[in-house]
Write a protein that holds these residues in place. Sequence first.
Motif, PDB file in Angstrom:
ATOM      1  N   ALA A 256      -4.109   7.011   3.185  1.00  0.00           N
ATOM      2  CA  ALA A 256      -4.731   8.308   3.455  1.00  0.00           C
ATOM      3  C   ALA A 256      -6.175   8.314   2.960  1.00  0.00           C
ATOM      4  O   ALA A 256      -7.089   8.754   3.673  1.00  0.00           O
ATOM      5  CB  ALA A 256      -3.930   9.437   2.797  1.00  0.00           C
ATOM      6  N   ALA A 257      -6.406   7.812   1.759  1.00  0.00           N
ATOM      7  CA  ALA A 257      -7.764   7.772   1.202  1.00  0.00           C
ATOM      8  C   ALA A 257      -8.676   6.870   2.034  1.00  0.00           C
ATOM      9  O   ALA A 257      -9.844   7.194   2.274  1.00  0.00           O
ATOM     10  CB  ALA A 257      -7.719   7.295  -0.250  1.00  0.00           C
ATOM     11  N   ALA A 258      -8.140   5.737   2.504  1.00  0.00           N
ATOM     12  CA  ALA A 258      -8.955   4.783   3.268  1.00  0.00           C
ATOM     13  C   ALA A 258      -9.269   5.283   4.677  1.00  0.00           C
ATOM     14  O   ALA A 258     -10.306   4.929   5.246  1.00  0.00           O
ATOM     15  CB  ALA A 258      -8.246   3.436   3.338  1.00  0.00           C
ATOM     16  N   THR A 259      -8.383   6.124   5.237  1.00  0.00           N
ATOM     17  CA  THR A 259      -8.566   6.572   6.617  1.00  0.00           C
ATOM     18  C   THR A 259      -9.136   7.983   6.728  1.00  0.00           C
ATOM     19  O   THR A 259      -9.579   8.380   7.803  1.00  0.00           O
ATOM     20  CB  THR A 259      -7.227   6.556   7.383  1.00  0.00           C
ATOM     21  N   GLY A 260      -9.070   8.744   5.640  1.00  0.00           N
ATOM     22  CA  GLY A 260      -9.511  10.134   5.698  1.00  0.00           C
ATOM     23  C   GLY A 260      -8.457  11.046   6.317  1.00  0.00           C
ATOM     24  O   GLY A 260      -8.736  12.200   6.648  1.00  0.00           O
ATOM     25  N   LEU A 261      -7.241  10.548   6.488  1.00  0.00           N
ATOM     26  CA  LEU A 261      -6.143  11.337   7.045  1.00  0.00           C
ATOM     27  C   LEU A 261      -5.302  11.888   5.895  1.00  0.00           C
ATOM     28  O   LEU A 261      -5.346  11.376   4.781  1.00  0.00           O
ATOM     29  CB  LEU A 261      -5.279  10.468   7.959  1.00  0.00           C
ATOM     30  N   THR A 262      -4.527  12.917   6.164  1.00  0.00           N
ATOM     31  CA  THR A 262      -3.701  13.482   5.095  1.00  0.00           C
ATOM     32  C   THR A 262      -2.417  12.680   4.928  1.00  0.00           C
ATOM     33  O   THR A 262      -1.932  12.042   5.864  1.00  0.00           O
ATOM     34  CB  THR A 262      -3.331  14.953   5.384  1.00  0.00           C
ATOM     35  N   ARG A 263      -1.880  12.749   3.723  1.00  0.00           N
ATOM     36  CA  ARG A 263      -0.623  12.071   3.416  1.00  0.00           C
ATOM     37  C   ARG A 263       0.496  12.603   4.321  1.00  0.00           C
ATOM     38  O   ARG A 263       1.292  11.844   4.843  1.00  0.00           O
ATOM     39  CB  ARG A 263      -0.275  12.297   1.942  1.00  0.00           C
ATOM     40  N   GLY A 264       0.549  13.902   4.501  1.00  0.00           N
ATOM     41  CA  GLY A 264       1.581  14.526   5.329  1.00  0.00           C
ATOM     42  C   GLY A 264       1.513  14.055   6.772  1.00  0.00           C
ATOM     43  O   GLY A 264       2.541  13.767   7.393  1.00  0.00           O
TER      44      GLY A 264
ATOM     45  N   LEU B  37       0.835  -1.199   0.000  1.00  0.00           N
ATOM     46  CA  LEU B  37       0.000   0.000   0.000  1.00  0.00           C
ATOM     47  C   LEU B  37       0.873   1.253   0.000  1.00  0.00           C
ATOM     48  O   LEU B  37       1.913   1.300   0.653  1.00  0.00           O
ATOM     49  CB  LEU B  37      -0.903   0.023   1.233  1.00  0.00           C
ATOM     50  N   THR B  38       0.407   2.284  -0.711  1.00  0.00           N
ATOM     51  CA  THR B  38       1.095   3.570  -0.682  1.00  0.00           C
ATOM     52  C   THR B  38       0.504   4.414   0.441  1.00  0.00           C
ATOM     53  O   THR B  38      -0.601   4.126   0.934  1.00  0.00           O
ATOM     54  CB  THR B  38       0.913   4.325  -2.011  1.00  0.00           C
ATOM     55  N   ILE B  39       1.225   5.463   0.829  1.00  0.00           N
ATOM     56  CA  ILE B  39       0.691   6.390   1.838  1.00  0.00           C
ATOM     57  C   ILE B  39      -0.610   7.002   1.310  1.00  0.00           C
ATOM     58  O   ILE B  39      -1.565   7.190   2.069  1.00  0.00           O
ATOM     59  CB  ILE B  39       1.722   7.481   2.197  1.00  0.00           C
ATOM     60  N   GLU B  40      -0.666   7.284   0.004  1.00  0.00           N
ATOM     61  CA  GLU B  40      -1.878   7.872  -0.592  1.00  0.00           C
ATOM     62  C   GLU B  40      -3.077   6.944  -0.420  1.00  0.00           C
ATOM     63  O   GLU B  40      -4.181   7.395  -0.103  1.00  0.00           O
ATOM     64  CB  GLU B  40      -1.645   8.169  -2.088  1.00  0.00           C
TER      65      GLU B  40
ATOM     66  N   VAL C 229       3.555  10.471  11.149  1.00  0.00           N
ATOM     67  CA  VAL C 229       3.303   9.361  12.088  1.00  0.00           C
ATOM     68  C   VAL C 229       4.310   8.239  11.835  1.00  0.00           C
ATOM     69  O   VAL C 229       4.901   7.703  12.768  1.00  0.00           O
ATOM     70  CB  VAL C 229       1.849   8.835  11.956  1.00  0.00           C
ATOM     71  N   GLU C 230       4.539   7.899  10.559  1.00  0.00           N
ATOM     72  CA  GLU C 230       5.464   6.815  10.234  1.00  0.00           C
ATOM     73  C   GLU C 230       6.899   7.154  10.622  1.00  0.00           C
ATOM     74  O   GLU C 230       7.705   6.262  10.858  1.00  0.00           O
ATOM     75  CB  GLU C 230       5.388   6.470   8.741  1.00  0.00           C
ATOM     76  N   ARG C 231       7.228   8.439  10.675  1.00  0.00           N
ATOM     77  CA  ARG C 231       8.580   8.851  11.079  1.00  0.00           C
ATOM     78  C   ARG C 231       8.637   9.170  12.578  1.00  0.00           C
ATOM     79  O   ARG C 231       9.652   9.662  13.065  1.00  0.00           O
ATOM     80  CB  ARG C 231       9.013  10.078  10.259  1.00  0.00           C
ATOM     81  N   ASP C 232       7.551   8.910  13.299  1.00  0.00           N
ATOM     82  CA  ASP C 232       7.447   9.167  14.740  1.00  0.00           C
ATOM     83  C   ASP C 232       7.689  10.636  15.067  1.00  0.00           C
ATOM     84  O   ASP C 232       8.210  10.975  16.127  1.00  0.00           O
ATOM     85  CB  ASP C 232       8.398   8.271  15.546  1.00  0.00           C
ATOM     86  N   GLU C 233       7.289  11.513  14.144  1.00  0.00           N
ATOM     87  CA  GLU C 233       7.409  12.949  14.388  1.00  0.00           C
ATOM     88  C   GLU C 233       6.160  13.514  15.058  1.00  0.00           C
ATOM     89  O   GLU C 233       6.166  14.637  15.530  1.00  0.00           O
ATOM     90  CB  GLU C 233       7.680  13.688  13.073  1.00  0.00           C
TER      91      GLU C 233
END
Length: 194
Positions: free
Chosen positions: A34-42, A28-31, A47-51
């Motif tokens: 993002a589409a499946a969760t309604g969250l933004t790609r950024g 799966l891509t981040i895009e 989140v994936e970088r623990d920032e």
Amino acid sequence: MKALHPTPSADPVRVGARLRASRKAQGLTIEQVAAATGLTRGFLSRVERDETSPSVTTLVTLCQVLSLPVGSLFEGADTEVVRRDTAPRLNMGGHGVEDRMVTPRAQAKIQILRSRLEPGAHGGDQLYTINCEVEVLHVISGQVSVRFTDRTETLTAGDTLTFSGREPHTWRNAGPGPADVTWTFAPAPWSGSH
């Protein structure tokens, strides 16, 4: 006076790498996430970088989309050291051999044995099978021959033979001195989890 309850760790909870690994393992891509969760790609990237730390609701949503148990994000690494000199000895039915299991007994995905084969050691005159998909013999030192129904493969130090454990076979120390080998089985034919 000591606290009656444990104090929380000052280390931040890091779940980003496990979320990213799960996403990538599913192709799966981040895009797409993002589409499946309604969250933004950024946001997902941070989140994936623990920032940034997602809310519990967001974390549950991400885990649902990734078919990932929420609790698995917080489990410790499945790491265990087995020292060769304390590894449990096994009797695999061979003659003139000392087998030691160098993977944890409960490990069901893979099993590795470290074996010392004395001169003339063998796995028996009859061909046998192992209940595993893949069997791998790696020769550390010495010389070992593996006999199948239609052929014999002779291996020396550094050689590795991969075959189906369900293929009838037996082995013999083919050299004048001892041999040291590893046997790898996947999945583990004998594990403490069965």
